[in-house]
Write a protein that holds these residues in place. Structure first.
Motif, PDB file in Angstrom:
ATOM      1  N   GLU A  50       0.772  -1.151  -0.036  1.00  0.00           N
ATOM      2  CA  GLU A  50      -0.006  -0.094  -0.103  1.00  0.00           C
ATOM      3  C   GLU A  50       0.970   1.201   0.020  1.00  0.00           C
ATOM      4  OE1 GLU A  50      -2.778   2.536   3.075  1.00  0.00           O
ATOM      5  OE2 GLU A  50      -2.852   0.348   3.187  1.00  0.00           O
ATOM      6  N   ARG A  61       1.288   4.345  -2.948  1.00  0.00           N
ATOM      7  CA  ARG A  61       1.344   5.795  -2.677  1.00  0.00           C
ATOM      8  C   ARG A  61       2.769   6.373  -3.141  1.00  0.00           C
ATOM      9  NH1 ARG A  61       0.572   7.215   2.800  1.00  0.00           N
ATOM     10  NH2 ARG A  61       0.638   9.275   2.060  1.00  0.00           N
ATOM     11  N   THR A 110       2.915   9.321  -5.821  1.00  0.00           N
ATOM     12  CA  THR A 110       3.369  10.461  -5.656  1.00  0.00           C
ATOM     13  C   THR A 110       4.259  11.051  -6.386  1.00  0.00           C
ATOM     14  OG1 THR A 110       3.081  10.312  -3.106  1.00  0.00           O
ATOM     15  CG2 THR A 110       4.745  11.878  -3.771  1.00  0.00           C
ATOM     16  N   ALA A 163      -0.993  11.237  -7.156  1.00  0.00           N
ATOM     17  CA  ALA A 163      -1.330  10.725  -5.762  1.00  0.00           C
ATOM     18  C   ALA A 163      -2.509  11.780  -5.366  1.00  0.00           C
ATOM     19  CB  ALA A 163      -0.465  10.676  -4.835  1.00  0.00           C
ATOM     20  N   THR A 164      -3.629  11.308  -4.622  1.00  0.00           N
ATOM     21  CA  THR A 164      -4.649  11.739  -3.976  1.00  0.00           C
ATOM     22  C   THR A 164      -3.978  12.163  -2.597  1.00  0.00           C
ATOM     23  OG1 THR A 164      -5.591   9.839  -3.560  1.00  0.00           O
ATOM     24  CG2 THR A 164      -6.332  11.022  -5.428  1.00  0.00           C
ATOM     25  N   ARG A 165      -3.186  11.333  -2.097  1.00  0.00           N
ATOM     26  CA  ARG A 165      -2.724  11.580  -0.921  1.00  0.00           C
ATOM     27  C   ARG A 165      -1.056  11.201  -0.998  1.00  0.00           C
ATOM     28  NH1 ARG A 165      -3.357   8.073   4.499  1.00  0.00           N
ATOM     29  NH2 ARG A 165      -2.655   6.205   2.826  1.00  0.00           N
ATOM     30  N   PRO A 166      -0.328  12.523  -1.217  1.00  0.00           N
ATOM     31  CA  PRO A 166       0.818  12.120  -1.583  1.00  0.00           C
ATOM     32  C   PRO A 166       1.861  11.845  -0.369  1.00  0.00           C
ATOM     33  CG  PRO A 166       0.328  14.335  -2.223  1.00  0.00           C
ATOM     34  CD  PRO A 166      -0.796  13.702  -1.618  1.00  0.00           C
ATOM     35  N   VAL A 167       2.985  11.281  -0.535  1.00  0.00           N
ATOM     36  CA  VAL A 167       3.848  10.974   0.408  1.00  0.00           C
ATOM     37  C   VAL A 167       4.729  11.881   0.647  1.00  0.00           C
ATOM     38  CG1 VAL A 167       5.722   9.149   1.079  1.00  0.00           C
ATOM     39  CG2 VAL A 167       3.589   8.186   0.038  1.00  0.00           C
ATOM     40  N   THR A 168       5.124  12.275   1.910  1.00  0.00           N
ATOM     41  CA  THR A 168       6.183  13.364   2.313  1.00  0.00           C
ATOM     42  C   THR A 168       7.468  12.712   2.407  1.00  0.00           C
ATOM     43  OG1 THR A 168       5.522  13.649   4.513  1.00  0.00           O
ATOM     44  CG2 THR A 168       4.387  14.876   2.838  1.00  0.00           C
ATOM     45  N   GLU A 228       7.171  11.586   5.956  1.00  0.00           N
ATOM     46  CA  GLU A 228       6.289  10.280   5.936  1.00  0.00           C
ATOM     47  C   GLU A 228       7.272   9.324   5.602  1.00  0.00           C
ATOM     48  OE1 GLU A 228       2.040   8.571   4.911  1.00  0.00           O
ATOM     49  OE2 GLU A 228       2.803  10.089   3.706  1.00  0.00           O
TER      50      GLU A 228
END
Length: 162
Positions: free
Chosen positions: A22, A26, A30, A35-40, A43
């Motif tokens: 998962e 992501r 990204t 990505a709708t919820r990008p990884v920083t 993170e």
């Protein structure tokens, strides 16, 4: 970006496959800017995966190596690298009981390079900081154990926050 192929094993240090898959999805989204919820970067450095009790999983070292490499591809890497540069600590030396200075210096060097966004062969994760163990030295000069442990607590926080 090509999806990594991790070995699957039933023994040894390993991560839950579904958790890793998962997170890798992501990361790929990204990097592809989909990505709708990008990884920083923060993170990425602080991610923790469950450990399977009886089922198979991905080897910890393979996943950690991929995550260290993936940091180079993160869109927010430049902003993370432009943050205030942190200086390496200096530790008091003690004669009776302290940590081996060579081991501490090598690890602290890797921590500082990771925190400051510099190239490093093996970037350090918060998990690495929690798990590091230095050999004690006796009757030779070593680094003050309390000071080194306090630095490790601070370094883990730096890595979690990115």
């Amino acid at each position: 970006m090509i999806r990594p192929e991790f070995t699957v094993r039933r023994t040894g240090d390993r991560y839950e496959c579904a958790d890793v898959d998962e997170f890798v999805d992501r990361i790929i989204a990204t990097v592809s800017r989909l990505a709708t919820r990008p990884v920083t970067v923060a993170e990425l450095r602080g991610v923790e995966f469950r450990t399977p009790l009886f089922s198979a999983g991905y080897p910890v070292h393979e996943v950690d190596e991929f995550l260290a490499e993936a940091e180079q591809w993160m869109p927010d890497r430049a902003s993370a690298a432009s943050r205030q540069r942190r200086e390496a600590p200096t530790f008091s030396t003690v004669r009776m009981r302290g940590y081996d200075p060579r081991e501490v210096d090598e690890f602290v060097g890797r921590v500082m390079a990771t925190v400051n966004g510099e190239p490093v062969e093996r970037p350090v994760t918060p998990r690495d900081v929690r798990r590091v163990q230095f050999n004690p030295v006796r009757l030779h000069e070593g680094y003050d154990i309390v000071e080194v442990d306090q630095f490790l607590d601070e370094a883990e926080d730096w890595l979690r926050r990115g």
